[in-house]
Design a protein around this motif. Sequence first.
Motif, PDB file in Angstrom:
ATOM      1  N   SER A 112       0.930  -1.181  -0.050  1.00  0.00           N
ATOM      2  CA  SER A 112       0.061   0.119   0.052  1.00  0.00           C
ATOM      3  C   SER A 112       0.890   1.298  -0.080  1.00  0.00           C
ATOM      4  O   SER A 112       1.796   1.327   0.573  1.00  0.00           O
ATOM      5  CB  SER A 112      -0.844   0.075   1.279  1.00  0.00           C
ATOM      6  N   THR A 114       0.137   5.324   0.296  1.00  0.00           N
ATOM      7  CA  THR A 114      -0.380   6.291   0.943  1.00  0.00           C
ATOM      8  C   THR A 114       0.203   7.754   0.809  1.00  0.00           C
ATOM      9  O   THR A 114       1.157   8.103   1.222  1.00  0.00           O
ATOM     10  CB  THR A 114      -0.875   6.343   2.369  1.00  0.00           C
ATOM     11  N   LYS A 117      -3.661  12.088   1.453  1.00  0.00           N
ATOM     12  CA  LYS A 117      -5.191  11.203   1.709  1.00  0.00           C
ATOM     13  C   LYS A 117      -5.363  10.298   0.583  1.00  0.00           C
ATOM     14  O   LYS A 117      -6.526   9.814   0.523  1.00  0.00           O
ATOM     15  CB  LYS A 117      -6.105  12.238   1.657  1.00  0.00           C
ATOM     16  N   THR A 118      -4.405  10.080  -0.719  1.00  0.00           N
ATOM     17  CA  THR A 118      -4.995   9.149  -1.494  1.00  0.00           C
ATOM     18  C   THR A 118      -4.007   8.082  -1.273  1.00  0.00           C
ATOM     19  O   THR A 118      -2.925   7.927  -0.936  1.00  0.00           O
ATOM     20  CB  THR A 118      -4.493   9.813  -2.839  1.00  0.00           C
ATOM     21  N   GLN A 119      -4.744   6.717  -1.582  1.00  0.00           N
ATOM     22  CA  GLN A 119      -3.945   5.548  -1.334  1.00  0.00           C
ATOM     23  C   GLN A 119      -4.282   4.659  -2.649  1.00  0.00           C
ATOM     24  O   GLN A 119      -5.415   4.385  -3.261  1.00  0.00           O
ATOM     25  CB  GLN A 119      -4.629   4.722  -0.119  1.00  0.00           C
ATOM     26  N   ALA A 130      -7.834   5.391  -7.986  1.00  0.00           N
ATOM     27  CA  ALA A 130      -7.844   6.355  -7.014  1.00  0.00           C
ATOM     28  C   ALA A 130      -8.436   7.329  -7.919  1.00  0.00           C
ATOM     29  O   ALA A 130      -8.237   7.632  -9.071  1.00  0.00           O
ATOM     30  CB  ALA A 130      -6.651   6.768  -6.442  1.00  0.00           C
ATOM     31  N   THR A 141       3.574   7.059   2.844  1.00  0.00           N
ATOM     32  CA  THR A 141       3.833   5.986   3.571  1.00  0.00           C
ATOM     33  C   THR A 141       3.690   4.662   2.778  1.00  0.00           C
ATOM     34  O   THR A 141       2.774   4.379   2.087  1.00  0.00           O
ATOM     35  CB  THR A 141       3.018   5.822   4.703  1.00  0.00           C
ATOM     36  N   GLY A 146      -2.670  -4.919   2.119  1.00  0.00           N
ATOM     37  CA  GLY A 146      -3.683  -3.995   1.098  1.00  0.00           C
ATOM     38  C   GLY A 146      -4.554  -5.001   0.364  1.00  0.00           C
ATOM     39  O   GLY A 146      -4.084  -6.147   0.217  1.00  0.00           O
TER      40      GLY A 146
END
Length: 196
Positions: A112, A114, A117-119, A130, A141, A146
């Motif tokens: 995953s 990030t 705020k978008t993952q 997304a 991060t 995931g």
Amino acid sequence: MNLSLNEVEATAKRAMRGVGHSWGHAEEAAKATRWLCAQGMDGTGALAKLAKLQSAQPSLPAADCPIAAGAHLSDHAAELRKEDIALRDIVFPVLLLPFAANVARFLETPVSVTMDKTQFVTDGFALTTAFSVPEQASQITIKRGGIMIQTHPQCTRATPDPADWSELNRLAHFTYAPATEDSRLRGAGAGLSDND
């Protein structure tokens, strides 16, 4: 405009060399661009914007560059088994996703990513969708795990924006050797006669 992924990769590599990246980083950037295009994302647009920024600001800190950060991520993939990896202040962070895909293949588990705020989640081969991708992320991060839901459709061709494609070609021209009369006489181009 409809291009093969091979053409995208070759032009992206030359463009990044034209900006001043090493052959290794230029190759990594080209592969990243191709991978994004294969996911149906605008890899050429992201790379064109990055290349344009770096050609205008040669002193852009390497820590802000998604290609340098991606190479670092690939080199430290095994560390993700123990703890998350955090990055800060990366421009055009979508270019990190192909490197995260490399890590997912290496670890044989989804990864995953990030970006503020978008993952995104990738298993190394596909990528979740997304709604928006930031042009700059203050905090990124990368962690193991995931769920792969609603992935991008795989593409075999790219459809870059003509302005972005023109920019990549403009930068790629910096890698071409200038033509001279001597080079033409030795076989580069038609020389004194054109038998075709």
